[in-house]
Scaffold this motif. Structure first.
Motif, short mmCIF file in Angstrom:
data_model
loop_
_atom_site.label_atom_id
_atom_site.label_comp_id
_atom_site.label_asym_id
_atom_site.label_seq_id
_atom_site.Cartn_x
_atom_site.Cartn_y
_atom_site.Cartn_z
N GLY A 93 0.84 -1.19 0.00
CA GLY A 93 0.00 0.00 0.00
C GLY A 93 0.88 1.24 0.00
N SER A 94 0.27 2.39 -0.27
CA SER A 94 1.06 3.62 -0.29
C SER A 94 0.21 4.82 0.09
CB SER A 94 1.69 3.84 -1.67
OG SER A 94 0.69 4.06 -2.64
N THR A 95 0.88 5.87 0.56
CA THR A 95 0.26 7.15 0.88
C THR A 95 1.07 8.22 0.17
OG1 THR A 95 -0.42 6.33 3.06
CG2 THR A 95 -0.38 8.72 2.75
N ASN A 96 0.42 9.00 -0.68
CA ASN A 96 1.09 10.04 -1.45
C ASN A 96 2.30 9.50 -2.20
OD1 ASN A 96 -0.78 11.96 -0.49
ND2 ASN A 96 0.48 12.33 1.32
N GLY A 97 2.19 8.29 -2.74
CA GLY A 97 3.25 7.69 -3.54
C GLY A 97 4.38 7.06 -2.75
N ILE A 98 4.30 7.06 -1.43
CA ILE A 98 5.33 6.46 -0.59
C ILE A 98 4.79 5.17 0.00
CG2 ILE A 98 6.80 6.75 1.45
CD1 ILE A 98 6.68 9.78 0.90
N GLY A 99 5.55 4.08 -0.16
CA GLY A 99 5.11 2.76 0.30
C GLY A 99 5.01 2.66 1.81
N HIS A 100 4.21 1.71 2.25
CA HIS A 100 3.95 1.49 3.68
C HIS A 100 4.95 0.52 4.31
CE1 HIS A 100 -0.59 2.64 3.35
NE2 HIS A 100 0.23 3.65 3.11
N VAL A 101 4.99 0.51 5.63
CA VAL A 101 5.73 -0.48 6.40
C VAL A 101 4.96 -1.79 6.32
CG1 VAL A 101 6.47 -1.14 8.72
CG2 VAL A 101 6.69 1.24 7.97
N GLY A 102 5.65 -2.90 6.07
CA GLY A 102 4.98 -4.18 5.99
C GLY A 102 5.95 -5.33 6.13
N ILE A 103 5.43 -6.55 6.17
CA ILE A 103 6.25 -7.76 6.24
C ILE A 103 5.75 -8.76 5.20
CG2 ILE A 103 6.79 -7.48 8.69
CD1 ILE A 103 4.70 -9.71 9.27
N THR A 104 6.64 -9.65 4.77
CA THR A 104 6.23 -10.71 3.85
C THR A 104 5.69 -11.88 4.65
OG1 THR A 104 8.49 -11.58 3.82
CG2 THR A 104 7.87 -10.08 2.05
#
Length: 159
Positions: A87-98
């Motif tokens: 996911g992203s906010t204003n073109g910057i990706g989110h923190v996440g895990i695989t």
């Protein structure tokens, strides 16, 4: 990690005053000789304090045993900072895990120039979670099905 020896690769910058190591591009990472594959460790927590001065140029992987494996990027265990696949906010990706499959993180993006605590709690066959500054993601992609990874862990951008 305990007392296991780690190796710094590339031009990673040691910052003794902050008790940290800085990475500014691909090819800069730390190799940690510990196997976090599900067959060895069904449950594992990866955590770090991070401060980003700029948005990662690729996915912002901060800890991983995946590297550039053949096959799916989702197969290893990875904590990412700016990955648009979460996911992203204003073109910057989110923190996440695989977790072995795609999911959208509700943690949002991390702020620049500030220290943040990020963590991934991986529970093979059960729900896994990403954390940002003590807040747990509501979404975890269901049951974790990580299938493989390298037999070492990387901090920074893996080779």
């Amino acid at each position: 990690i305990g007392t296991r020896a780690a190796t710094i690769v590339g031009a990673a910058v040691r910052k003794p005053a902050e008790k940290s190591v800085g990475f500014s591009s691909d090819g800069q990472y730390i190799v940690v000789p510990v196997d976090i594959n599900p067959a060895k460790m069904r449950f594992v927590t990866l955590e770090a304090w991070v401060k980003c001065d700029k948005v990662a140029s690729r996915h912002g992987w901060i800890m991983s045993n995946a590297g550039k494996l053949r096959g799916s990027w989702k197969d290893g265990r990875t904590v990412a900072l700016h990955d648009k696949r979460f996911g992203s906010t204003n073109g910057i990706g989110h923190v996440g895990i695989t977790t072995g499959k795609s999911w959208k993180s509700d943690l949002g993006k991390i702020g620049l120039g500030k220290w943040h605590h990020v963590a991934g709690v991986f529970r093979q066959g059960a729900s896994s979670f990403a954390f940002l500054n003590g807040f747990r993601s509501r979404l975890a992609g269901g049951r974790t099905k990580s299938t493989r990874g390298r037999h070492r862990m990387y901090i920074g951008s893996p080779p």
